[in-house]
Design an enzyme around this catalytic site. Sequence first.
Site, PDB file in Angstrom:
ATOM      1  N   LYS A 294       0.746  -1.268  -0.040  1.00  0.00           N
ATOM      2  CA  LYS A 294       0.031   0.185  -0.066  1.00  0.00           C
ATOM      3  C   LYS A 294       0.992   1.180   0.020  1.00  0.00           C
ATOM      4  CE  LYS A 294      -4.425  -1.502   1.624  1.00  0.00           C
ATOM      5  NZ  LYS A 294      -5.231  -1.372   2.688  1.00  0.00           N
TER       6      LYS A 294
ATOM      7  N   LYS B  78      -4.950  -9.739  -6.648  1.00  0.00           N
ATOM      8  CA  LYS B  78      -6.203  -9.943  -6.043  1.00  0.00           C
ATOM      9  C   LYS B  78      -7.101  -8.923  -6.550  1.00  0.00           C
ATOM     10  CE  LYS B  78      -5.266  -7.365  -1.878  1.00  0.00           C
ATOM     11  NZ  LYS B  78      -5.034  -7.063  -0.346  1.00  0.00           N
TER      12      LYS B  78
ATOM     13  N   LYS C  37     -10.356  -3.080  -3.989  1.00  0.00           N
ATOM     14  CA  LYS C  37     -11.076  -1.729  -4.084  1.00  0.00           C
ATOM     15  C   LYS C  37     -10.100  -0.895  -4.568  1.00  0.00           C
ATOM     16  CE  LYS C  37     -12.577  -2.303   0.497  1.00  0.00           C
ATOM     17  NZ  LYS C  37     -13.156  -2.608   1.558  1.00  0.00           N
TER      18      LYS C  37
END
Length: 325
Positions: A110, A191, A194
């Site tokens: 992230k 994966k 969002k």
Amino acid sequence: MARRFSGMQPSGEPHLGNYVGAIARWAQDQSPDHVYCVVDLHAITVPQDPAALRAQTLELAAWLYAAGLDPDVVTLFVQSAVHEHAELGWILQCVATMGELNRMTQFKDKSAGRGSVLVGLYTYPVLQAADILLYQTEEVPVGEDQRQHVELTRDVAQRFNSRFGETFVLPKATLPPVGARIMDLQQPDRKMSKSTSTPAGVILLGDDEATTRRKIMRAVTDSGSEVRPGPDKPAVTNLLDVFAAVTGRSPVDIAADYDGRGYGDLKRDLAEAVNAHLRPTRTRYAEIAADPGALREQLRKGAGRAQSVAAETLDRARRNVGLAG
Ligand code: TYM
């Protein structure tokens, strides 16, 4: 029944990965010992638009009720309504180590490529540990990407208990039998997410049936035409996993139905199965979201129930650490 806790970020619309990895399992065998949380304090570890965050928090709660969570059985609440999370989070920041946080793969993913990384994104797994430990949780139903965070939680709880005396139950992650990691339909090596998936790669719970069908029909496939799961067939394996998750059958069993048929037939039937499975949830969502007053009231009651458990655990943790205030 084992005490369960799990959470989901209101950082965007929930997708099929969230549904298979978490939501569908929360809706199964419900019990008063199960606690679920819309984790808005986690969402602000990356910049959020305040109005959008507020709206998405209520919307996610509406999706969870729509998927079948019964507010008269389980406890569902919004994290920021129970201040004990932030407070235990601080105490645990003084138990977890930087070495542990440096190993977190989600933080690496992230933070990669972001110019300015917030401190909260780094310490995020410690807040997650507080979420889990406040409820004396035994089982944490999550997708594969959260397994490492639950292992950290267990390590931190164990260290706390041995340093300050028995305070927390040691939790373990529980993963679904299939679909613990649903992949992006356009990039089956990543994966479904969002934040990083393109719209075509993600099926949102809020997509209409035509959009769902189109995304599935356009999903990338593997070379060859044989329908079977396997490491050389990541895209088809993913489609079979989704199919298995929404029908309760096994991927191998489903693949057998497509012996001698191609990917097109598989996708057409999969689109129908996904739409049929999500139809009741999508219909209920529209009804529940139409009454935000009732929704807020349910969440407020949930927060009250959650707080009575959380306050007791926090109190014990504070006393054991030697906090005199
Ligand atoms: P979040 O909001 O990213 O995801 C919510 C849940 O959905 C699962 N999930 C998936 N499962 C299968 N395939 C996918 N592609 C997929 N994408 C997401 C996640 O594993 C998760 O179960 N840190 C957590 C939220 C959290 C939490 C907690 C979870 C905060 N405190 C305490 C459990 C316990 C997160 O960001 O999940």
